[in-house]
Design a protein around this motif. Structure first.
Motif, short mmCIF file in Angstrom:
data_model
loop_
_atom_site.label_atom_id
_atom_site.label_comp_id
_atom_site.label_asym_id
_atom_site.label_seq_id
_atom_site.Cartn_x
_atom_site.Cartn_y
_atom_site.Cartn_z
N CYS A 2 0.86 -1.19 0.00
CA CYS A 2 0.00 0.00 0.00
C CYS A 2 0.89 1.24 0.00
O CYS A 2 1.78 1.36 0.83
N PRO A 5 -0.81 7.22 1.84
CA PRO A 5 -1.72 8.26 1.35
C PRO A 5 -1.14 9.66 1.61
O PRO A 5 -0.46 9.88 2.60
N ALA A 8 -5.19 12.45 2.28
CA ALA A 8 -6.55 11.93 2.33
C ALA A 8 -6.68 11.00 3.53
O ALA A 8 -5.71 10.71 4.21
N PHE A 9 -7.89 10.53 3.78
CA PHE A 9 -8.08 9.56 4.85
C PHE A 9 -8.55 8.22 4.28
O PHE A 9 -9.38 7.54 4.82
N TYR A 10 -7.96 7.89 3.12
CA TYR A 10 -8.21 6.61 2.47
C TYR A 10 -6.89 5.94 2.14
O TYR A 10 -5.93 6.59 1.78
N ALA A 11 -6.89 4.62 2.27
CA ALA A 11 -5.76 3.81 1.82
C ALA A 11 -6.25 2.98 0.63
O ALA A 11 -7.44 2.67 0.53
N PHE A 12 -5.35 2.61 -0.25
CA PHE A 12 -5.69 1.87 -1.46
C PHE A 12 -4.75 0.67 -1.59
O PHE A 12 -3.92 0.59 -2.50
N VAL A 37 -15.38 -2.41 2.52
CA VAL A 37 -14.37 -1.71 1.74
C VAL A 37 -14.96 -1.48 0.35
O VAL A 37 -15.96 -2.10 -0.02
N ARG A 52 -10.36 0.13 -1.56
CA ARG A 52 -10.26 1.44 -0.92
C ARG A 52 -10.80 1.32 0.50
O ARG A 52 -11.91 0.85 0.71
N CYS A 53 -9.98 1.75 1.45
CA CYS A 53 -10.33 1.67 2.87
C CYS A 53 -10.26 3.06 3.48
O CYS A 53 -9.25 3.75 3.32
N SER A 54 -11.30 3.43 4.18
CA SER A 54 -11.28 4.70 4.91
C SER A 54 -10.70 4.47 6.30
O SER A 54 -11.02 3.48 6.95
N TYR A 55 -9.85 5.39 6.72
CA TYR A 55 -9.37 5.30 8.10
C TYR A 55 -9.82 6.52 8.90
O TYR A 55 -9.19 6.92 9.88
#
Length: 80
Positions: A2, A5, A8-12, A37, A52-55
């Motif tokens: 990964c 980021p 942003a507050f998303y990981a991909f 997700v 795509r995951c929001s943290y």
């Protein structure tokens, strides 16, 4: 894997090592572990093989989600 980021507050993260499509991964994760997700393919063809995951959540919720994802991967014997 990964990329970190930027702003942003998303990981991909990549899910390519699972052998699943991004839609299959997202659906199975939701059904088995109750973790939502977004499949990467909704962001275009280059998004396939990612999720795509929001943290933007509490640390406790994030830790629980990661534990569930780890269990999901271990049950499918996916190597890290």
């Amino acid at each position: 894997s990964c990329h970190q980021p930027n702003g942003a507050f998303y990981a991909f993260p990549s899910i390519k090592s699972t052998g699943m499509t991004s839609e299959q991964f997202a659906e199975e994760l939701l059904l088995s572990e109750k973790v939502a997700v977004v499949p990467g393919n909704v962001f275009g063809p280059s998004g396939e093989g990612h999720i795509r995951c929001s943290y933007a959540s509490s640390l406790d919720h994030l830790q629980e989600s990661l534990s569930r994802i780890q269990r999901f991967l271990q049950e499918r014997q996916v190597k890290k």
